[in-house]
Write a protein that holds these residues in place. Structure first.
Motif, PDB file in Angstrom:
ATOM      1  N   ALA A 141      37.290  45.788  46.950  1.00 13.58           N
ATOM      2  CA  ALA A 141      38.789  45.120  46.997  1.00 13.58           C
ATOM      3  C   ALA A 141      38.517  43.774  46.706  1.00 13.58           C
ATOM      4  CB  ALA A 141      39.408  45.132  48.555  1.00 13.58           C
ATOM      5  N   GLY A 142      37.338  43.097  47.142  1.00 13.57           N
ATOM      6  CA  GLY A 142      37.254  41.649  46.555  1.00 13.57           C
ATOM      7  C   GLY A 142      37.128  41.700  45.111  1.00 13.57           C
ATOM      8  N   THR A 143      36.611  42.424  44.490  1.00 11.75           N
ATOM      9  CA  THR A 143      36.700  42.708  42.948  1.00 11.75           C
ATOM     10  C   THR A 143      37.932  42.732  42.251  1.00 11.75           C
ATOM     11  OG1 THR A 143      34.313  43.581  43.287  1.00 11.75           O
ATOM     12  CG2 THR A 143      35.302  43.749  40.882  1.00 11.75           C
ATOM     13  N   VAL A 144      38.519  43.779  42.963  1.00 13.53           N
ATOM     14  CA  VAL A 144      40.009  43.837  42.500  1.00 13.53           C
ATOM     15  C   VAL A 144      40.788  42.503  42.651  1.00 13.53           C
ATOM     16  CG1 VAL A 144      42.232  45.023  42.781  1.00 13.53           C
ATOM     17  CG2 VAL A 144      39.850  46.640  42.973  1.00 13.53           C
ATOM     18  N   LYS A 145      40.711  41.793  43.697  1.00 17.64           N
ATOM     19  CA  LYS A 145      41.545  40.472  43.839  1.00 17.64           C
ATOM     20  C   LYS A 145      41.059  39.636  42.980  1.00 17.64           C
ATOM     21  CE  LYS A 145      41.880  41.163  49.034  1.00 17.64           C
ATOM     22  NZ  LYS A 145      41.472  40.692  50.179  1.00 17.64           N
ATOM     23  N   ARG A 146      39.543  39.762  42.500  1.00 15.94           N
ATOM     24  CA  ARG A 146      39.370  38.598  41.677  1.00 15.94           C
ATOM     25  C   ARG A 146      40.070  39.037  40.015  1.00 15.94           C
ATOM     26  NH1 ARG A 146      38.426  33.750  40.178  1.00 15.94           N
ATOM     27  NH2 ARG A 146      37.406  33.774  42.287  1.00 15.94           N
ATOM     28  N   TYR A 147      39.909  40.337  39.845  1.00 14.67           N
ATOM     29  CA  TYR A 147      40.468  40.796  38.586  1.00 14.67           C
ATOM     30  C   TYR A 147      41.878  40.528  38.608  1.00 14.67           C
ATOM     31  CZ  TYR A 147      36.614  43.842  37.281  1.00 14.67           C
ATOM     32  OH  TYR A 147      35.604  44.235  36.876  1.00 14.67           O
ATOM     33  N   LEU A 148      42.555  40.504  39.670  1.00 15.13           N
ATOM     34  CA  LEU A 148      43.914  40.167  39.393  1.00 15.13           C
ATOM     35  C   LEU A 148      44.319  38.832  39.686  1.00 15.13           C
ATOM     36  CD1 LEU A 148      45.232  42.805  42.321  1.00 15.13           C
ATOM     37  CD2 LEU A 148      45.893  42.772  39.835  1.00 15.13           C
ATOM     38  N   HIS A 149      43.557  37.931  40.370  1.00 16.01           N
ATOM     39  CA  HIS A 149      43.627  36.568  40.183  1.00 16.01           C
ATOM     40  C   HIS A 149      43.149  35.928  38.816  1.00 16.01           C
ATOM     41  CE1 HIS A 149      43.331  32.416  41.516  1.00 16.01           C
ATOM     42  NE2 HIS A 149      42.049  32.177  40.815  1.00 16.01           N
ATOM     43  N   ASP A 150      42.246  36.618  38.158  1.00 18.15           N
ATOM     44  CA  ASP A 150      41.930  36.022  36.729  1.00 18.15           C
ATOM     45  C   ASP A 150      42.820  36.367  35.816  1.00 18.15           C
ATOM     46  OD1 ASP A 150      39.694  34.972  37.770  1.00 18.15           O
ATOM     47  OD2 ASP A 150      38.250  36.549  37.083  1.00 18.15           O
ATOM     48  N   ALA A 151      43.415  37.819  36.061  1.00 16.58           N
ATOM     49  CA  ALA A 151      44.714  38.284  35.116  1.00 16.58           C
ATOM     50  C   ALA A 151      45.841  37.371  35.421  1.00 16.58           C
ATOM     51  CB  ALA A 151      44.981  39.665  35.294  1.00 16.58           C
ATOM     52  N   ALA A 152      46.176  36.846  36.583  1.00 18.56           N
ATOM     53  CA  ALA A 152      47.348  35.916  36.720  1.00 18.56           C
ATOM     54  C   ALA A 152      47.167  34.614  36.145  1.00 18.56           C
ATOM     55  CB  ALA A 152      47.660  35.802  38.172  1.00 18.56           C
ATOM     56  N   ALA A 153      46.051  34.116  36.302  1.00 19.67           N
ATOM     57  CA  ALA A 153      45.506  32.762  35.421  1.00 19.67           C
ATOM     58  C   ALA A 153      45.717  32.967  33.960  1.00 19.67           C
ATOM     59  CB  ALA A 153      44.319  32.293  35.699  1.00 19.67           C
ATOM     60  N   VAL A 154      45.323  34.170  33.326  1.00 20.68           N
ATOM     61  CA  VAL A 154      45.589  34.411  31.837  1.00 20.68           C
ATOM     62  C   VAL A 154      47.079  34.401  31.536  1.00 20.68           C
ATOM     63  CG1 VAL A 154      44.985  35.821  29.991  1.00 20.68           C
ATOM     64  CG2 VAL A 154      43.362  35.059  31.540  1.00 20.68           C
ATOM     65  N   LEU A 155      47.740  35.349  32.402  1.00 22.89           N
ATOM     66  CA  LEU A 155      49.103  35.693  32.074  1.00 22.89           C
ATOM     67  C   LEU A 155      50.194  34.455  32.322  1.00 22.89           C
ATOM     68  CD1 LEU A 155      49.335  39.333  33.495  1.00 22.89           C
ATOM     69  CD2 LEU A 155      49.013  38.549  31.057  1.00 22.89           C
ATOM     70  N   ARG A 156      49.925  33.552  33.579  1.00 26.15           N
ATOM     71  CA  ARG A 156      50.705  32.531  33.901  1.00 26.15           C
ATOM     72  C   ARG A 156      51.194  31.554  32.630  1.00 26.15           C
ATOM     73  NH1 ARG A 156      48.243  30.924  37.928  1.00 26.15           N
ATOM     74  NH2 ARG A 156      49.081  32.746  39.420  1.00 26.15           N
ATOM     75  N   PRO A 157      50.280  31.278  32.109  1.00 29.01           N
ATOM     76  CA  PRO A 157      50.733  30.350  30.692  1.00 29.01           C
ATOM     77  C   PRO A 157      51.515  30.987  29.832  1.00 29.01           C
ATOM     78  CG  PRO A 157      48.238  30.106  31.277  1.00 29.01           C
ATOM     79  CD  PRO A 157      48.837  31.295  32.059  1.00 29.01           C
ATOM     80  N   LEU A 158      51.209  32.123  29.544  1.00 26.69           N
ATOM     81  CA  LEU A 158      51.817  33.101  28.463  1.00 26.69           C
ATOM     82  C   LEU A 158      53.249  33.716  28.879  1.00 26.69           C
ATOM     83  CD1 LEU A 158      48.744  35.059  27.333  1.00 26.69           C
ATOM     84  CD2 LEU A 158      49.733  32.990  26.430  1.00 26.69           C
TER      85      LEU A 158
END
Length: 180
Positions: A141-158
């Motif tokens: 679950a921690g790995t999935v949270k990291r993927y979601l967090h990193d994806a949000a960081a990439v998607l937020r500016p776009l």
């Protein structure tokens, strides 16, 4: 054989656009999405030729699509690990401004890694919880949270900020007065 043809026709007629949209979310590309849907339909009906209901067939096809995309990302990761000098460099995207929402989403999804894209699709498109996403991807679950967090960081500016409503908030039904 006529039953199989009817189920396939019903599936493509009623669920075809939904499956293509789901494939687009998983892959980030319309052409890849169409290929994914076709491959998933073939795999589904080869393994389950007795499906008689298009709705049940749609669920099997969705599961096959998830499995196929997860398997592809694993295979790509193994390839990148074994041949790092041959891997293509990541393409930087220009800022997405004054473009249609669909193009903006497509470009934004392409900027994610395959694992991040799958995690985002399962979490926000399939509306799975983090533990359910972790189980589907066979990760912690921690790995999935990291993927979601990193994806949000990439998607937020776009794509801009996305605020999820609190689960504690009640759902207001139109036309029904609340008791006080």
């Amino acid at each position: 054989m006529a039953d199989l043809d009817e189920v396939l026709a019903g599936l493509t007629r009623t669920a075809g656009p939904r499956l293509a949209a789901y494939g687009f979310i998983l892959t980030g590309s319309q052409s890849d999405a169409e290929e994914l849907v076709q491959e998933a339909i073939v795999k589904t009906f080869v393994r389950r030729p007795r499906l008689s209901d298009p709705a049940a067939a749609e669920q099997y096809v969705r599961l096959a699509m998830k499995t196929l995309i997860i398997d592809r990302s694993r295979k790509a990761r193994r390839w990148r690990d074994k041949a790092p000098t041959l891997a293509a460099p990541a393409v930087e995207l220009e800022p997405v401004t004054a473009i249609s929402t669909r193009v903006a989403v497509e470009k934004a999804l392409q900027s994610l890694t395959p694992q991040q894209r799958i995690a985002v699709a399962l979490r926000y498109w399939d509306d799975l919880t983090v533990p359910e996403v972790a189980a589907a991807m066979r990760l912690n679950a921690g790995t999935v949270k990291r993927y979601l967090h990193d994806a949000a960081a990439v998607l937020r500016p776009l794509l801009g900020e996305h605020i999820e409503p609190d689960d504690d908030e009640g759902i207001r039904v139109v036309g029904v007065r609340r008791r006080r």
